[in-house]
Design an enzyme around this catalytic site. Structure first.
Site, PDB file in Angstrom:
ATOM      1  CG  ASP A   1       7.580  -5.643   0.016  1.00  0.00           C
ATOM      2  OD1 ASP A   1       7.765  -6.720   0.607  1.00  0.00           O
ATOM      3  OD2 ASP A   1       7.017  -4.660   0.547  1.00  0.00           O
TER       4      ASP A   1
ATOM      5  CB  CYS B   1       5.943  -9.421   5.693  1.00  0.00           C
ATOM      6  SG  CYS B   1       4.575  -9.895   4.616  1.00  0.00           S
TER       7      CYS B   1
ATOM      8  N   PRO C   1       0.787  -1.244   0.000  1.00  0.00           N
ATOM      9  CG  PRO C   1       0.110  -0.881   2.221  1.00  0.00           C
ATOM     10  CD  PRO C   1       0.857  -1.860   1.347  1.00  0.00           C
TER      11      PRO C   1
ATOM     12  CE  LYS D   1       8.685  -3.141   3.077  1.00  0.00           C
ATOM     13  NZ  LYS D   1       7.298  -3.573   3.287  1.00  0.00           N
TER      14      LYS D   1
END
Length: 419
Positions: free
Chosen positions: A320, A373, A255, A258
């Site tokens: 990511d 994550c 979202p 970063k």
């Protein structure tokens, strides 16, 4: 506030997650279908829905201890779990919780479950200390995680598994990233103190609140003074280390936490890429709030270079990667019950094509940060080793395993240079 309404809607979410659906999506649908929910009802719905997923292992275990045979009605079971969560983990008046739940259950079928529900919930009130103690004998109930997950952590993190399990059951902290172009932790702590909000600094630009609160109550939030971002997630932009004038790619950007951090660190030429147009709109909203107008946003599948790549290579890439999100289950507790033992290996296979495609867009001597994550090694250290084996021009600069603790969620970072 209607407690019964909050219980009933939360029970819908509990049944939906048990059926394999994502909790955030389910709650979004419920709220869209009930636009008249009050602030209090919304808050209670959120608390019960998330609370039951957080403690589902122990709640389901305790319910099973009181049954002669499993319940085969999802609506009944979900309402009982919602009420048990309220009785065991909130300060709601027990009689009100029981009465409202029993009345709701009485409407199922022809009322045949009323007496049963009343008996179960009143027995739970009488025996809950004994039932809670029994949870210590069952790993799923004790740690509120599936047995396979407990076994995995015990096997892969023999020195840290117990601390990880403890951290994964806790409520996540609310951490802020101070926009370094506008201040630092010290200046923002002063603003918080003036507003009567207790907090502490984690580093020069990270602040952790003593208690979570709505962002509207944060001084300067709407003006871009701070962003909500986990302390572990803040490490990503520092590792990318963007420099003024560099071409930077933020792949799978939504979202946008970063993305904003990278732009706070340097006047770089940033492209934010995401496959989901709706989520990409959140990136834009984040950048608008922070006051950054220079980023290029692109909606495309990152591994489909023909769809978005113009042939101009990047100096740095933040990859990511999509993953099991096993490191952030405190924030998304339904993940614990939705994931299966083979999922990490499956997502690791999906990550390969994405990493290889992104590598093509990196300039010589450029750097790529592999980020997840997750705390599952298939998606992290094992993925890194496979990548280095496939690409002779790749050199590992540094890697970091961040385990969940009182300050951060779980993350993995590996910074790779293209030689």
């Amino acid at each position: 506030m209607s407690m019964a309404r909050a219980q009933q809607l939360a029970a819908q979410s509990i049944a939906a997650v048990a059926d394999g659906k994502n909790l955030q999506d389910v709650l979004a649908d419920i709220r869209a279908a009930h636009p008249d929910l009050t602030v209090q009802e919304n808050g209670a719905l959120q608390d019960i829905a998330y609370g039951v997923q957080r403690y589902a292992g122990s709640l389901r275990f305790m319910l099973a201890q009181m049954l002669n045979k499993p319940i085969n009605n999802a609506q009944l079971e979900s309402l009982l779990l919602a009420a048990m969560y309220q009785l065991h983990h909130t300060r709601n008046a027990p009689h009100a919780v029981v009465n409202e739940a029993v009345e709701s259950i009485a409407k199922i079928g022809k009322g045949q479950y009323r007496a049963f529900a009343n008996a179960i919930l009143r027995r739970f009130l009488r025996e809950r200390e004994k039932l809670a103690a029994a949870c210590q004998k069952d790993n799923t109930a004790k740690y509120n995680l599936p047995e396979w997950w407990v076994d995995y952590l015990h096997s892969h993190y023999p020195k840290h598994w117990h601390n990880i399990l403890t951290a994964l059951q806790a409520h996540p902290p609310m951490t802020l990233r101070v926009n370094r172009r506008r201040g630092n932790a010290e200046s923002y702590l002063a603003a918080l103190a003036e507003a009567g909000i207790a907090a502490k600094a984690l580093d020069d630009y990270a602040v952790q609140l003593a208690e979570p609160l709505p962002v509207a109550q944060l001084p300067g939030f709407s003006d871009g003074l701070v962003s909500v971002q986990d302390f572990g997630a803040q490490k990503a932009a520092y590792l990318v280390n963007p420099q003024d004038g560099e071409r930077i790619l933020d792949a799978c950007a939504a979202p946008g936490g970063k993305t904003g951090h990278l732009l706070e660190l340097a006047d770089c030429k940033l492209t934010a890429l995401d496959i989901d147009a709706e989520r990409l709109a959140r990136v834009q909203s984040n950048l608008d709030r922070l006051g950054f107008q220079t980023a290029t946003l692109a909606c495309a599948d990152a591994q489909d270079l023909n769809a978005w790549y113009d042939g101009k290579s990047f100096d740095a890439i933040l990859a990511d990667l999509p993953c099991t999100a096993s490191g952030v289950v405190r924030r998304n507790p339904d993940i614990k019950w939705l994931r299966r033992a083979g999922d990490a290996a499956k997502t690791a296979r999906q990550q390969v094509a994405l990493l290889d495609a992104l590598w093509h867009t990196l300039t010589k001597n450029g750097r790529m940060l592999l980020a997840t994550c997750s705390i599952f090694e298939e998606e992290n250290a094992q993925q890194l080793q496979h990548f280095l084996t496939r690409h002779a021009d790749a050199r590992l600069l540094e890697s970091h395993v961040l385990l969940p603790n009182k300050h951060q969620d779980g993350f993995y970072y590996a910074l790779i240079q293209k030689q």
